[in-house]
Design a protein around this motif. Sequence first.
Motif, PDB file in Angstrom:
ATOM      1  N   ASP A  52     -12.409   8.425  -8.106  1.00  0.00           N
ATOM      2  CA  ASP A  52     -11.060   9.016  -7.949  1.00  0.00           C
ATOM      3  C   ASP A  52     -11.075   9.696  -6.705  1.00  0.00           C
ATOM      4  OD1 ASP A  52      -8.561  10.118  -8.007  1.00  0.00           O
ATOM      5  OD2 ASP A  52      -9.097  11.274  -9.985  1.00  0.00           O
ATOM      6  N   ASP A  62      -6.328   5.687  -3.050  1.00  0.00           N
ATOM      7  CA  ASP A  62      -7.060   6.841  -3.813  1.00  0.00           C
ATOM      8  C   ASP A  62      -8.215   6.332  -4.599  1.00  0.00           C
ATOM      9  OD1 ASP A  62      -5.462   8.732  -2.728  1.00  0.00           O
ATOM     10  OD2 ASP A  62      -4.713   9.191  -4.657  1.00  0.00           O
ATOM     11  N   ASP A  63      -7.884   5.247  -5.421  1.00  0.00           N
ATOM     12  CA  ASP A  63      -8.725   4.565  -6.207  1.00  0.00           C
ATOM     13  C   ASP A  63      -9.774   3.514  -5.502  1.00  0.00           C
ATOM     14  OD1 ASP A  63      -8.284   5.529  -8.566  1.00  0.00           O
ATOM     15  OD2 ASP A  63      -6.532   4.380  -8.957  1.00  0.00           O
ATOM     16  N   LEU A 108      -3.744   1.147  -4.604  1.00  0.00           N
ATOM     17  CA  LEU A 108      -3.601   2.434  -4.383  1.00  0.00           C
ATOM     18  C   LEU A 108      -5.036   2.979  -3.896  1.00  0.00           C
ATOM     19  CD1 LEU A 108      -2.176   3.802  -7.926  1.00  0.00           C
ATOM     20  CD2 LEU A 108      -1.077   2.801  -5.674  1.00  0.00           C
ATOM     21  N   LEU A 162       5.818   6.417  -7.884  1.00  0.00           N
ATOM     22  CA  LEU A 162       5.344   5.087  -7.509  1.00  0.00           C
ATOM     23  C   LEU A 162       5.843   3.828  -7.557  1.00  0.00           C
ATOM     24  CD1 LEU A 162       2.496   3.628  -6.752  1.00  0.00           C
ATOM     25  CD2 LEU A 162       1.815   3.649  -8.759  1.00  0.00           C
ATOM     26  N   VAL A 168      -0.546  -4.521  -5.605  1.00  0.00           N
ATOM     27  CA  VAL A 168      -0.355  -3.305  -4.817  1.00  0.00           C
ATOM     28  C   VAL A 168      -1.865  -2.397  -5.077  1.00  0.00           C
ATOM     29  CG1 VAL A 168       0.662  -0.829  -5.757  1.00  0.00           C
ATOM     30  CG2 VAL A 168       1.895  -2.988  -5.986  1.00  0.00           C
ATOM     31  N   GLU A 171      -4.840   9.396   3.280  1.00  0.00           N
ATOM     32  CA  GLU A 171      -5.527   8.301   3.161  1.00  0.00           C
ATOM     33  C   GLU A 171      -6.270   7.743   4.609  1.00  0.00           C
ATOM     34  OE1 GLU A 171      -2.238   8.760   3.327  1.00  0.00           O
ATOM     35  OE2 GLU A 171      -1.580   8.106   1.016  1.00  0.00           O
ATOM     36  N   PHE A 217       0.972  -1.304   0.047  1.00  0.00           N
ATOM     37  CA  PHE A 217      -0.003   0.016   0.139  1.00  0.00           C
ATOM     38  C   PHE A 217       0.987   1.164  -0.052  1.00  0.00           C
ATOM     39  CE2 PHE A 217      -2.078  -3.423   2.002  1.00  0.00           C
ATOM     40  CZ  PHE A 217      -3.315  -3.541   1.658  1.00  0.00           C
ATOM     41  N   PRO A 218       1.126   1.984  -1.125  1.00  0.00           N
ATOM     42  CA  PRO A 218       1.923   3.048  -1.144  1.00  0.00           C
ATOM     43  C   PRO A 218       0.965   4.069  -0.469  1.00  0.00           C
ATOM     44  CG  PRO A 218       1.598   2.071  -3.433  1.00  0.00           C
ATOM     45  CD  PRO A 218       0.640   1.456  -2.604  1.00  0.00           C
ATOM     46  N   VAL A 219       1.569   4.671   0.606  1.00  0.00           N
ATOM     47  CA  VAL A 219       0.733   5.702   1.344  1.00  0.00           C
ATOM     48  C   VAL A 219       1.563   7.061   1.235  1.00  0.00           C
ATOM     49  CG1 VAL A 219      -1.089   4.167   2.176  1.00  0.00           C
ATOM     50  CG2 VAL A 219       1.119   4.423   3.681  1.00  0.00           C
ATOM     51  N   GLY A 261      -5.915   1.790  -9.835  1.00  0.00           N
ATOM     52  CA  GLY A 261      -4.946   1.460  -8.797  1.00  0.00           C
ATOM     53  C   GLY A 261      -4.828   0.039  -8.186  1.00  0.00           C
ATOM     54  N   ARG A 262      -4.716  -1.080  -9.162  1.00  0.00           N
ATOM     55  CA  ARG A 262      -4.807  -2.340  -8.352  1.00  0.00           C
ATOM     56  C   ARG A 262      -3.983  -3.291  -9.507  1.00  0.00           C
ATOM     57  NH1 ARG A 262      -7.369   0.173  -5.607  1.00  0.00           N
ATOM     58  NH2 ARG A 262      -9.138  -0.080  -4.327  1.00  0.00           N
TER      59      ARG A 262
END
Length: 289
Positions: free
Chosen positions: A256, A134-135, A132, A112, A130, A29, A10-12, A207-208
């Motif tokens: 989004d 946000d999505d 994201l 990213l 992965v 997030e 999880f890029p946060v 974002g998956r």
Amino acid sequence: MPVPVRKAIFPVGGLGTRFLPATKSMPKEMLPVVDKPLIQYAVDEAREAGIEEFIFVTGRGKAAIEDHFDHAYELQDMLSSRGKIDALNLVKATIPEPGALAYVRQQEPLGLGHAVWCGRNFVGSEPVAVLLADDLILNGVGCLKQMIDAYETVGGNMVAIMEVEPEQTANYGVITPGDIDGRLVEVRGLVEKPKPEDAPSNFAVIGRYILQPNVFADLGRMEQGAGGEIQLTDALARQLGLQPFNGFRFEGRRFDCGSKVGFLEANIAFALDRDDLKDDVAAFLKTYT
Ligand code: G1P
């Protein structure tokens, strides 16, 4: 049978400048859609898909995320002694098993691809998902579970995709589509944020991702792409031909939540999807038309 996907990154680390001042001292997030933080939706989606290990790539000022996924002794004790059992169960349900969460700092915002690379030592030589946060995707069966079900047949790299308005391509990774088989679309090419006139299609990456571990070696070369950043899209494009690579047209509605309008719409849509809220929300919405 492909190697199962047990881990997720999880890029946060992002700053969330589009939501200032809300995000001045709170990670973006942690913004709630109805009553749940965005990152909790992503973690819940991963758990539903069978993910067992959760790797957060964080940055400065993101400690609230660690606290959120920790046992909250005083709160839980207070809820328990006051007999607020529903609230207690909600709080308990937020937390994956002890030892299932790992945090690593990205240190520098280099893109990213770099954020994902920062999680490499926790992933080792397995595939990894992965997500994201946000999505946000509203559907009975989560997007990642849909993808993993398909992955069990085809393996390789996989990205969630959806069709976007052609003039929107500069906001996304965009694929060159090949053969189409149900929800799977063969990826023959992939480019980050092309101008509409250069876009190979209007199939945008959402974002998956499911990544095979050899992508980490490529990311480690630190090649800069669009915007001078180390792009996950570019590293995936360089893997073409080495293993299967599919886009997955997921079922569900995507919001989004990195944009104000998308975030507001998600709040409305998720509230209208809740039995305890939909009537009241539908009633007040009518007063705005
Ligand atoms: C990232 C990816 C992009 C993808 C998008 C999905 O871009 O780089 O390929 O289409 O997420 O939301 P970002 O939105 O972080 O600029």
